[in-house]
Design a protein around this motif. Structure first.
Motif: not given
Length: 335
Positions: A146, A200-201, A204
């Motif tokens: 991540d 997505r992050r 957002s």
């Protein structure tokens, strides 16, 4: 987002460590390991920087990083860390009789810019970040993966990160499981899931609807490869364009209903396989009309993905990549 290392993490040049060397955080991102791992290898096995710079920050030269890359490659073969460190520090390769099983491939993997990521992954000439992301994916290291994905997006921008970092890594993983009896399917699924989460992050927020400015994104019926549409959605959102994402295998009736209900400026239809690319469906969507009589509108329709190759639809756009698709959709919303 960057690794929390206590070091100053200014960006490095792509071809190797900049003058003065890399920080520990930058080295960790390049290798696809946690900064604490780099420090442990330094403290326990003496794999730290050979030289020192002025000030309190330690800097890693190209030779220092190459030694750590050999360490990564050797441990990836299953060799114990202490033995891997001894070989990584050695300037001379061990003799054939003394060389542990798997060390030959590992040492070849760590040499030069063409990388196997210490695992047999054929990455070729790619950005350095691909190596670290591939290694983290192969280890199924969620936290590091991540961090590396978000760092790549932050540094290069979403479109360049997708095209030059994420796609080459996904393709290498895909080739790996295709040629190894599907032993690495879990790695491909793991990497795809974390790429989706990173997209997505990175974007957002949801852009509010504006009449006549919405873009509909959907896979054609029978198609479930959504990741390319997810990155397109993120790129459009980043540019302030309202998006309605419908994901995989949207039935024909549902696609038509979605277009009628949203009255979009554009519709993008993704097909990964020629078996799912339907020219009649694309033509039907392109012919749909709405609005008051005398001022009726039709959507700008794009056919995206390899499924449409060799199956062009007259009058419809077929961009060749993400940047071209973003530009085409942006011009359809802001003509």
């Amino acid at each position: 987002m960057s690794a929390h290392t206590g070091d100053s993490d200014a960006p490095a040049g792509e071809g190797g460590p900049r003058r003065g060397g890399l920080t520990t955080g930058e080295v960790a991102r390049r290798l696809g390991v946690a900064p604490t791992t780099v420090r442990t290898w330094d403290r326990r096995y003496g794999l730290g920087p050979d030289g020192h710079t002025d000030g309190r920050h330690r800097r890693w030269t190209a030779e220092d990083v190459a030694r750590l890359e050999r360490m990564c490659a050797l441990t990836a073969t299953g060799m114990p860390p202490a033995e891997s460190a001894r070989l990584a520090r050695s300037e001379e390769a061990p003799t054939a009789a003394a060389r542990p099983r798997g060390a030959d491939a590992a040492r070849r993997a760590s040499a030069g810019r063409r990388s196997r990521a210490g695992s047999g992954l054929q990455l070729g000439d790619v950005r350095q970040e691909c190596r670290g992301i591939a290694r983290a994916a192969l280890r199924l290291d969620a936290a590091v993966l991540d961090e590396l994905l978000l760092a790549a997006i932050a540094e290069h921008g979403l479109v360049a990160a997708w095209t030059e970092v994420i796609v080459p890594t996904l393709q290498a993983v895909g080739r790996k499981w295709e040629t190894s009896g599907e032993k690495y399917v879990e790695v491909e699924h793991f990497l795809s899931w974390h790429v989706s989460g990173a997209l997505r992050r990175a974007t957002s927020r949801t852009v509010e609807d504006r009449p006549g400015a919405t873009t509909v994104l959907a896979c054609v019926p029978g198609e479930n490869h959504t990741l390319p549409l997810e990155v397109l959605s993120a790129a459009l959102t980043e540019r302030g364009i309202p998006v309605r994402m419908f994901g995989g295998a949207l039935p024909v009736e549902s696609l038509v209903a979605a277009v009628r209900r949203t009255g979009p400026a554009a519709v993008a239809l993704w097909s990964q396989s020629r078996t799912t690319a339907s020219r009649p469906l694309a033509q039907h969507v392109a012919a749909m009309e709405w609005g008051v009589r005398g001022a009726r509108r039709r959507p700008f329709v794009l056919t995206l993905g390899p499924g449409w190759a060799g199956r062009p639809v007259a009058g419809l756009a077929r961009p060749s990549g993400l940047a071209e698709a973003v530009a085409a959709l942006e011009s359809s919303v802001y003509p």
